[in-house]
Motif scaffolding. Structure first.
Motif, short mmCIF file in Angstrom:
data_model
loop_
_atom_site.label_atom_id
_atom_site.label_comp_id
_atom_site.label_asym_id
_atom_site.label_seq_id
_atom_site.Cartn_x
_atom_site.Cartn_y
_atom_site.Cartn_z
N MET A 181 1.21 1.64 11.49
CA MET A 181 -0.09 2.24 11.79
C MET A 181 -0.44 3.25 10.70
O MET A 181 0.29 4.22 10.50
CB MET A 181 -0.05 2.90 13.17
N ASP A 182 -1.55 3.01 10.01
CA ASP A 182 -1.94 3.88 8.89
C ASP A 182 -3.13 4.75 9.28
O ASP A 182 -4.27 4.29 9.26
CB ASP A 182 -2.27 3.03 7.66
N GLU A 183 -2.87 5.98 9.64
CA GLU A 183 -3.89 6.93 10.08
C GLU A 183 -4.87 6.29 11.05
O GLU A 183 -6.09 6.39 10.89
CB GLU A 183 -4.66 7.50 8.87
N PRO A 184 -4.37 5.62 12.09
CA PRO A 184 -5.25 4.82 12.94
C PRO A 184 -6.26 5.66 13.71
O PRO A 184 -7.32 5.15 14.07
CB PRO A 184 -4.30 4.11 13.89
N LYS A 199 2.17 7.91 1.49
CA LYS A 199 2.38 7.40 2.86
C LYS A 199 1.95 5.95 2.97
O LYS A 199 2.69 5.10 3.46
CB LYS A 199 1.58 8.24 3.87
N THR A 200 0.70 5.67 2.54
CA THR A 200 0.19 4.30 2.63
C THR A 200 1.03 3.35 1.80
O THR A 200 1.36 2.24 2.24
CB THR A 200 -1.28 4.26 2.16
N THR A 201 1.38 3.78 0.61
CA THR A 201 2.21 2.94 -0.26
C THR A 201 3.53 2.59 0.43
O THR A 201 3.94 1.43 0.45
CB THR A 201 2.47 3.66 -1.60
MG LIG Z 1 -3.25 6.73 2.88
#
Ligand SMILES: [Mg+2]
Ligand SMILES: Nc1ncnc2c1ncn2[C@@H]1O[C@H](COP(=O)(O)OP(=O)(O)O)[C@@H](O)[C@H]1O
Lengths: 371, 237
Positions: free
Chosen positions: A178-181, A60-62
């Motif tokens: 938005m990354d797991e904000p 996901k982050t990638t």
């Molecule tokens: Mg991640």
């Protein structure tokens, strides 16, 4: 519903439209051989929230960071309104894309107002205008203006996260990543941050890519949800409702969890629900009736409570839902709250429009299960 | 030197006996000669302050390079530690070949000593920048240089200043070793006290050196408060 600052002032005037983000057969292979994203193709449409959801390590982050080039794709293309991001100078690209992360990532040495004004400063706005804009945003995300002069560590986790959102919005970028904000804050704060985001989005219509490992959050926030599996493969891309009713495979079904059916309720409308309007009686009613339960209402149609045929002087609890706006989940919730087993349907103003009996709710569920 | 004799010297009345500490200081403060206490104090300041700032100027780029290219760190730190470990006398002997019996011969080794402390400070300071802060700076669109100047270095300041405090105090104290080659600043007072056994010069030397160290340390603490209000605010809550 656009607010005035979006309209005609200053650099906001040059505001770009929201943009569509396209993943075109994108693969990311890290130097150690890990394939984090595997031939991903999807589109995050303009003005919508696209959620990437999946277990930890599924890429996901990638995927998110390839959009603003914090990570470069090994193969394939990522396009912003048709333009490959690989061709855009990273700092320039990033100043046009808001980014919010889990720990907020605020600068500890800068006051809140200057944290929010970060991108305007980078874009060369004059200091006064950047700060004015930052103060506007501070209020916009629901924080007291006195917070502006504080340092980040003086704020709670939830407040820092709001500042993180304000900072991402400061230069009014068309795209928000938005990354797991909201993962690091407690459930109550998380719920209010989610509601706040939906409210902001209804005003701003940004193109948002939102990453989470929490399927409930994905379903609540997403216009579309992309479920990723470990190895970086797209398992399913669908609207939350479709995801719940038609999971593509066992992986998605399992990821959605066992109460998938209950969650579906929130996507079933109460609009066509059959209501009974003959169950309402005025206060002080004591006449004979065949109905086991009657709903007492005030002269201006506010609900008072249920009375039973057996004990007409004891007014019992009731639950309401707003007809057409609330989902079947709320209607069932309202029914379960009352010993009558019926839910009170009200309009937006809170006036009683009728009662949904068990039979009516049953019918609606049966219909939804068929469709 | 017995402490009884010391106290006696300090307290002995103004008379035709040996002069008291203050009499001696007053008489030697500004004699117009190169070895007046005033001149020694100025020498001492020069020989201790120059290495502090020179060390910062050298340690900053070396520290930055050590962070950028990780493999550089161990060799760089190693070289400076070895220099730090060398005894002063042979170092002076070596340097005299180049710079004679000058202040430079004292300043150069002190600068190296300062680097031995400050390079790790710079590296640790930059290491104290939380990863999520660095990542968010990248994501906001900072260029690498601007990120360094506006985010990473400011956050490293408290750690670097802590190193500076150590360097300042040790430099001020170590300058006196230069007396070995006739360039000890206030340290010259110790040789003088030793050559014709007489307490006041040594005492004046010690007091002034300690005072200098305290003032320098105080100024650095002040600088820290002014430069990093966000650290002070953290302590207050
Ligand atoms: Mg991640
Ligand atoms: N810099 C890296 N080098 C090697 N592997 C990495 C790197 N970053 C992430 N990975 C691996 O890539 C996969 C996906 O990581 P990530 O995108 O962070 O997943 P998620 O955000 O979904 O948890 C994981 O297996 C992770 O270990």
């Amino acid at each position: 519903m656009r607010r005035s600052w979006q309209g005609g002032r200053g650099p906001c005037r040059e505001r770009k439209r929201s943009r569509v983000i396209t993943f075109d057969d994108v693969t990311k292979r890290y130097p150690d051989g890990t394939v984090a994203v595997d031939h991903l193709s999807l589109e995050a449409p303009t003005g919508e929230i696209t959620v990437f959801v999946g277990p930890s390590g599924c890429g996901k982050t990638t995927s998110l960071r390839m959009i603003n080039r914090m990570i470069d794709a090994s193969e394939g293309k990522i396009l912003l309104d048709g333009e490959p991001v690989q061709g855009i100078d990273p700092p320039t690209l990033r100043r046009g894309i808001g980014y919010v992360i889990q720990q907020a990532g605020l600068f500890p040495h800068r006051k809140i107002v200057d944290n929010i004004a970060t991108v305007p400063y980078l874009l060369g706005w004059d200091k006064k205008k950047a700060r004015t804009r930052a103060m506007e945003l501070l209020e916009r995300v629901g924080l007291d203006p006195v917070m502006g002069e504080r340092y980040p560590f003086q704020l709670s986790g939830g407040q820092q996260q709001r500042v993180g959102v304000a900072r991402a919005l400061a230069a009014d970028p068309p795209v928000l990543l938005m990354d797991e904000p909201f993962s690091a804050v407690d459930p109550i704060v998380r719920t209010s941050l989610q509601d706040e985001l939906l409210r902001l989005q209804s005003e701003l219509n940004k193109t948002i890519v939102f990453v989470t490992h929490d399927i409930d959050e994905a379903i609540k926030l997403g216009d579309r949800v992309a479920v990723l599996r470990v190895g970086g493969k797209l398992a399913q891309l669908a609207a939350p409702k479709t995801l719940l009713s038609e999971p593509a495979d066992d992986f998605v079904r399992e990821f959605l969890g066992h109460d998938r059916g209950i969650r579906r309720l929130q996507f079933i409308s109460t609009e066509g629900l059959r209501l009974r309007t003959d169950l309402t009686v005025p206060e002080g009613f004591s006449g004979p009736t065949d109905e086991p339960w009657l709903l007492v209402v005030t002269p201006d149609d506010r609900p008072v409570g249920w009375i039973s045929r057996e004990r007409p002087d004891e007014v019992e609890q009731y639950g309401t839902f707003v007809l057409g706006r609330d989902s079947m989940r709320s209607a069932l919730d309202a029914a379960l709250l009352s010993p009558s087993g019926c839910a009170v349907a009200v309009d937006e103003a809170g006036k009683v429009v009728g009662a949904a009996t068990r039979e009516a709710l049953d019918e609606a569920l049966a219909e939804a299960a068929d469709g | 030197m017995a402490s009884g004799a010391l106290v006696a010297t300090l307290l002995s009345p103004v008379s035709d006996g040996p002069p008291t500490l203050w009499e001696w200081l007053g008489r030697n403060w500004d004699t117009g000669r190169v070895d007046s206490i005033k001149n020694l104090l100025v020498d001492h300041l020069i020989m201790s302050l120059v290495p502090i700032f020179a060390a910062l100027v050298v340690a900053l780029p070396l520290g930055l390079a050590s962070v950028r290219w990780r493999w550089l760190y161990q060799p760089t730190a190693g070289v400076f530690n070895v220099i730090y470990a060398l005894p002063s006398l042979p170092v002076f002997m070596l340097l005299i070949q180049f710079s004679g019996l000058s202040k430079t011969t004292v300043i150069v080794p002190l600068t190296f000593y300062g680097c031995a402390v400050l390079i790790p400070s710079v590296v640790d300071g930059l290491g104290s920048v939380p990863d999520h802060v660095r990542q968010s700076a990248v994501a906001m669109g900072f260029t690498p240089l601007r990120r360094l100047l506006q985010v990473e270095l400011p956050i490293a300041v408290p750690v670097v200043l802590a190193g500076m405090r150590v360097v300042a105090v040790s430099s001020i104290s170590l300058v006196s070793v230069g007396a070995l080659i006739g360039q000890g600043g206030l340290g010259m007072l110790f040789t003088r006290a030793y050559q014709n056994p007489f307490v006041p010069p040594a005492l004046v030397g010690i007091v002034l050196i300690v005072l200098l160290a305290l003032v320098a340390d105080g100024l650095l603490v002040l600088a820290q408060r002014l430069l990093t209000p966000w650290v002070r605010a953290r302590r207050a809550t």
